[in-house]
Design an enzyme around this catalytic site. Structure first.
Site, PDB file in Angstrom:
ATOM      1  N   SER A   1       0.831  -1.214   0.000  1.00 53.32           N
ATOM      2  CA  SER A   1       0.000   0.000   0.000  1.00 53.32           C
ATOM      3  C   SER A   1       0.864   1.262   0.000  1.00 53.32           C
ATOM      4  CB  SER A   1      -0.981   0.003   1.175  1.00 53.32           C
ATOM      5  OG  SER A   1      -0.302   0.163   2.399  1.00 53.32           O
TER       6      SER A   1
ATOM      7  N   LEU B   1      11.696  -6.580   4.806  1.00 57.09           N
ATOM      8  CA  LEU B   1      12.050  -7.087   6.133  1.00 57.09           C
ATOM      9  C   LEU B   1      13.446  -7.672   6.256  1.00 57.09           C
ATOM     10  CD1 LEU B   1       8.589  -8.679   7.004  1.00 57.09           C
ATOM     11  CD2 LEU B   1       9.368  -6.325   7.309  1.00 57.09           C
TER      12      LEU B   1
ATOM     13  N   HIS C   1       9.134   2.753   9.462  1.00 54.70           N
ATOM     14  CA  HIS C   1       8.859   1.783  10.515  1.00 54.70           C
ATOM     15  C   HIS C   1       7.531   2.159  11.184  1.00 54.70           C
ATOM     16  CE1 HIS C   1       9.880  -1.349  13.338  1.00 54.70           C
ATOM     17  NE2 HIS C   1       9.461  -0.559  14.300  1.00 54.70           N
TER      18      HIS C   1
ATOM     19  N   ASP D   1      16.490  -0.903  12.074  1.00 54.89           N
ATOM     20  CA  ASP D   1      15.647   0.185  12.603  1.00 54.89           C
ATOM     21  C   ASP D   1      16.435   1.154  13.478  1.00 54.89           C
ATOM     22  OD1 ASP D   1      13.469  -1.098  11.412  1.00 54.89           O
ATOM     23  OD2 ASP D   1      13.122  -2.324  13.174  1.00 54.89           O
TER      24      ASP D   1
HETATM   25  C1  GAR Z   1       4.192  -0.801   6.747  1.00 52.25           C
HETATM   26  O1  GAR Z   1       3.324  -0.553   7.817  1.00 52.25           O
HETATM   27  C2  GAR Z   1       5.634  -0.568   7.177  1.00 52.25           C
HETATM   28  O2  GAR Z   1       5.772   0.438   8.133  1.00 52.25           O
HETATM   29  C3  GAR Z   1       5.984  -1.907   7.740  1.00 52.25           C
HETATM   30  O3  GAR Z   1       5.416  -2.819   6.840  1.00 52.25           O
HETATM   31  C4  GAR Z   1       4.188  -2.276   6.384  1.00 52.25           C
HETATM   32  C5  GAR Z   1       4.067  -2.507   4.885  1.00 52.25           C
HETATM   33  O4  GAR Z   1       2.774  -2.185   4.450  1.00 52.25           O
HETATM   34  N1  GAR Z   1       7.404  -2.063   7.855  1.00 52.25           N
HETATM   35  C6  GAR Z   1       7.972  -2.700   8.869  1.00 52.25           C
HETATM   36  O5  GAR Z   1       7.341  -3.251   9.741  1.00 52.25           O
HETATM   37  C7  GAR Z   1       9.504  -2.684   8.848  1.00 52.25           C
HETATM   38  N2  GAR Z   1      10.042  -3.112  10.095  1.00 52.25           N
HETATM   39  P1  GAR Z   1       2.437  -2.064   2.918  1.00 52.25           P
HETATM   40  O6  GAR Z   1       2.972  -3.332   2.239  1.00 52.25           O
HETATM   41  O7  GAR Z   1       0.949  -1.999   2.846  1.00 52.25           O
HETATM   42  O8  GAR Z   1       3.116  -0.841   2.386  1.00 52.25           O
END
Ligand code: GAR
Length: 193
Positions: free
Chosen positions: A14, A86, A105, A146
């Site tokens: 997203s 990740l 993050h 992070d």
């Molecule tokens: C997001 O909320 C981002 O902050 C998180 O993954 C999600 C991806 O959402 N990232 C982490 O947790 C990194 N440690 P998306 O695929 O809908 O963009």
């Protein structure tokens, strides 16, 4: 010539979609490549729909020092944006892109960061701790998970009846609102120097 960014993402995508939309028609910044480590990830469909080249990467090759760097060079990538990616970024990649890798993050770092802290694990930890606020952190990437210099944070309240899902929704709203514009600010500022 436009500044070229690669988005590294391995989830639904997203944030990737928002970043693509934000830079559409912008002659200064181009989303040139989507890099993904999960063949099932929704973000690959986004790349397809948006006609942006995607690169499915493989763990052993990614962690073998510098082995994907030539591909980034081939596409002329100037900046790397981590939007739900990740894996830890290898040192050689950080050296090749000094202060040019930006991560988002879903919490207020330094709280709730580190290995294993992603998605719902983060939101569950915030709820378990009884915190009254959470939010987002946009930061430069360094050799630790992070950890690099914080660029921007935004907060949202945590309600007593929040669940990991409802908190994730609040955090996503902040991410979608701020991430694209902060990326633009940072890269245009740096490229002016
Ligand atoms: C997001 O909320 C981002 O902050 C998180 O993954 C999600 C991806 O959402 N990232 C982490 O947790 C990194 N440690 P998306 O695929 O809908 O963009």
């Amino acid at each position: 010539m436009a500044i070229k960014i690669a988005i590294f993402a391995s989830g639904a995508g997203s944030n990737t979609q928002r970043i693509i939309d934000y830079f559409k028609g912008n002659s200064n910044v181009q989303v040139r490549l989507i890099v993904c480590n999960n063949a099932e990830a929704g973000v690959l469909r986004i790349a397809l729909n948006e006609r942006i080249t995607s690169l499915l990467i493989e763990r052993s090759r990614f962690f073998k020092e510098a082995s994907y760097l030539p591909i980034l060079t081939e596409y002329g990538i100037d900046w790397i944006i981590l939007a739900g990616f990740l894996w830890k970024i290898p040192e050689k990649m950080i050296e090749a892109y000094p202060h040019r890798i930006i991560n988002i993050h879903p919490a207020l770092l330094p709280k709730y960061g580190g290995k294993g802290m992603y998605g719902h694990h983060v939101h569950q930890a915030v709820l378990d701790a009884g915190d009254h606020e959470s939010g987002i952190t946009i930061h430069f990437v360094d050799e630790q998970y992070d950890h690099g210099l914080t660029i921007f944070q935004a907060k949202c309240p945590v309600a007593n009846d929040d669940t990991p899902d409802s908190l994730a929704q609040k955090v996503h709203i902040l991410e979608h609102k701020y991430f694209p514009q902060i990326i633009e600010q940072v890269i245009l500022k740096k490229n002016k120097r």
